[in-house]
Motif scaffolding. Structure first.
Motif, PDB file in Angstrom:
ATOM      1  N   GLN A  46       1.191  -1.503   0.197  1.00  0.00           N
ATOM      2  CA  GLN A  46      -0.160  -0.131  -0.089  1.00  0.00           C
ATOM      3  C   GLN A  46       1.294   1.477   0.577  1.00  0.00           C
ATOM      4  O   GLN A  46       2.035   1.601   0.017  1.00  0.00           O
ATOM      5  N   ASN A  47      -0.203   2.472  -0.057  1.00  0.00           N
ATOM      6  CA  ASN A  47       1.340   3.815  -0.133  1.00  0.00           C
ATOM      7  C   ASN A  47       1.247   4.045   1.210  1.00  0.00           C
ATOM      8  O   ASN A  47       0.660   4.866   1.156  1.00  0.00           O
ATOM      9  N   LYS A  57       6.374   5.381  -0.150  1.00  0.00           N
ATOM     10  CA  LYS A  57       4.657   6.393  -0.181  1.00  0.00           C
ATOM     11  C   LYS A  57       5.525   7.267  -1.451  1.00  0.00           C
ATOM     12  O   LYS A  57       6.980   7.508  -1.857  1.00  0.00           O
ATOM     13  N   SER A  58       4.827   7.877  -1.981  1.00  0.00           N
ATOM     14  CA  SER A  58       4.857   9.150  -3.399  1.00  0.00           C
ATOM     15  C   SER A  58       6.199  10.088  -2.633  1.00  0.00           C
ATOM     16  O   SER A  58       4.937  10.507  -1.702  1.00  0.00           O
ATOM     17  N   ARG A 112       6.702   3.957  -9.290  1.00  0.00           N
ATOM     18  CA  ARG A 112       6.332   2.870  -9.552  1.00  0.00           C
ATOM     19  C   ARG A 112       5.319   2.396 -10.010  1.00  0.00           C
ATOM     20  O   ARG A 112       4.815   3.489 -11.123  1.00  0.00           O
ATOM     21  N   HIS A 114       2.307   1.835 -11.521  1.00  0.00           N
ATOM     22  CA  HIS A 114       0.982   2.193 -10.292  1.00  0.00           C
ATOM     23  C   HIS A 114       0.150   1.078 -10.928  1.00  0.00           C
ATOM     24  O   HIS A 114      -0.826   0.440 -11.031  1.00  0.00           O
ATOM     25  N   GLU A 115       0.250   1.024 -12.696  1.00  0.00           N
ATOM     26  CA  GLU A 115      -1.029   0.553 -13.392  1.00  0.00           C
ATOM     27  C   GLU A 115      -1.194  -0.744 -14.467  1.00  0.00           C
ATOM     28  O   GLU A 115      -1.187  -0.916 -15.223  1.00  0.00           O
ATOM     29  N   ASN A 116      -0.365  -1.496 -13.835  1.00  0.00           N
ATOM     30  CA  ASN A 116       0.315  -3.332 -14.069  1.00  0.00           C
ATOM     31  C   ASN A 116      -1.049  -4.036 -14.106  1.00  0.00           C
ATOM     32  O   ASN A 116      -1.107  -4.855 -14.108  1.00  0.00           O
ATOM     33  N   ASN A 148       7.007  -3.988  -8.885  1.00  0.00           N
ATOM     34  CA  ASN A 148       6.961  -3.505  -9.573  1.00  0.00           C
ATOM     35  C   ASN A 148       7.741  -1.995  -9.447  1.00  0.00           C
ATOM     36  O   ASN A 148       7.106  -0.357 -10.036  1.00  0.00           O
ATOM     37  N   THR A 175       1.986   9.475 -12.007  1.00  0.00           N
ATOM     38  CA  THR A 175       2.534   7.946 -11.526  1.00  0.00           C
ATOM     39  C   THR A 175       4.079   8.541 -10.431  1.00  0.00           C
ATOM     40  O   THR A 175       4.084   8.985  -9.641  1.00  0.00           O
ATOM     41  N   PRO A 176       2.830   7.774  -9.311  1.00  0.00           N
ATOM     42  CA  PRO A 176       3.713   7.866  -7.856  1.00  0.00           C
ATOM     43  C   PRO A 176       5.602   7.855  -8.179  1.00  0.00           C
ATOM     44  O   PRO A 176       6.187   6.608  -8.347  1.00  0.00           O
TER      45      PRO A 176
END
Length: 316
Positions: A46-47, A57-58, A112, A114-116, A148, A175-176
């Motif tokens: 999780q973020n 975290k981003s 990361r 994040h859209e995999n 990822n 994108t993070p």
């Protein structure tokens, strides 16, 4: 008698539909329970603030001229005019974290993918350049990896307060970003002999010939472009969605469209379909192209409802 037979068939059909519905419902419940259990057990990354479990975290908010994976270059530098902006949010005084960074021309972005989605990483993958041939995942830049995480080398165009303005990006909006590191040539590009796979140096693909219709050329000349200057670029009004946010003139947008198409953003599956028409969003417009063999015609550039919805959802 016929009426009775029809009634029996209708009843049987209804029972079959109900059984299928019940099966689908049970599968959905099982999936929800599995995901809930994973969340409760901490198996899903999780973020969060970095901790002993390795969660990250981003560090800020990333805005890009690329709104979706579709059409986004697979590597940095392919499209030099592709711009983005990273606003640092992980510090109370973000501008302090960027002091002296302007002395560097380029930076590494650690991010990361994040859209995999639910795609499971595999030991062997099929790079788009190889048209279906497989290589080991660690011999590729595939986003589908055990972890990822990606990295991109981009140009630093300027800094204003806590925001970095970048070009040559290959990241989508939102994108993070996990970290930023300065590019140091003496360390990052040492003077040693190096080699690359032949399918990287000489990919087994044919070059595409790209043309623009008269309609598209007219549209490009009449668009409202972003003003020069990286400070103004970050203050585009949400009410001016017909304006481009990152490209500053007609030549930049046209060349970027050429760069994107030249790298052939199509997947292996789409290539196998042969001649086709597809579109991709860039900045605040949707670009529509028609492929026939090795000829690609740009047939339309417009701001569609689809692009407007992407801009609204991203807050750009």
């Amino acid at each position: 008698k016929q009426w009775y037979q029809r009634r029996v068939r209708v009843k049987e059909d209804c029972l079959q539909l109900f059984d299928e519905f019940q099966k689908t419902l049970n599968e959905a419940r099982s999936l929800v329970n599995t995901q809930t259990s994973a969340l409760q057990s901490g198996n899903v990354i999780q973020n969060k603030v970095p901790d002993s479990q390795g969660n990250f975290k981003s560090i800020g908010t990333f805005r890009s001229c690329f709104l979706t994976k579709n059409g986004t270059p697979r590597q940095p530098g392919i499209c030099p005019y592709a711009r983005g902006a990273l606003t640092i949010t992980c510090f109370n005084n973000p501008q302090h974290s960027l002091e002296c960074l302007s002395q560097f021309s380029h930076v590494w972005l650690i991010f990361r993918f994040h859209e995999n989605g639910d795609y499971v990483s595999k030991a062997k993958i099929s790079p788009p350049r190889l048209n279906g041939k497989k290589v080991g995942v660690f011999a590729s830049r595939s986003p589908h990896r055990p972890n990822n995480i990606g990295m991109s080398l981009v140009k630093l165009e300027g800094i204003s307060d806590g925001t970095m303005f970048l070009s040559g990006v290959d990241l989508i909006d939102g994108t993070p970003i996990l970290d930023v590191k300065p590019y140091i040539s003496v360390y990052d590009s040492p003077s040693i002999s190096s080699t690359s796979a032949s399918w990287i140096v000489n990919p087994p693909t044919n070059a595409l010939t790209i043309t623009f219709s008269d309609h598209v050329l007219s549209v490009l000349s009449n668009l409202t472009y972003a003003p020069d200057g990286v400070v103004k670029m970050s203050k585009r009004s949400l009410k001016k969605r017909n304006c481009l946010r990152f490209f500053r003139n007609e030549n930049e947008l046209k060349q970027s469209i050429i760069d994107i198409i030249s790298a052939d953003p199509r997947s292996v599956f789409r290539k196998k379909q042969g001649d086709t028409t597809f579109s991709f969003p860039v900045d605040s417009v949707d670009v529509k192209v028609k492929v026939k063999g090795e000829m690609v015609s740009v047939i339309d550039v417009s701001q569609t409802e689809y692009v407007r919805s992407l801009l609204k959802s991203s807050g750009s």
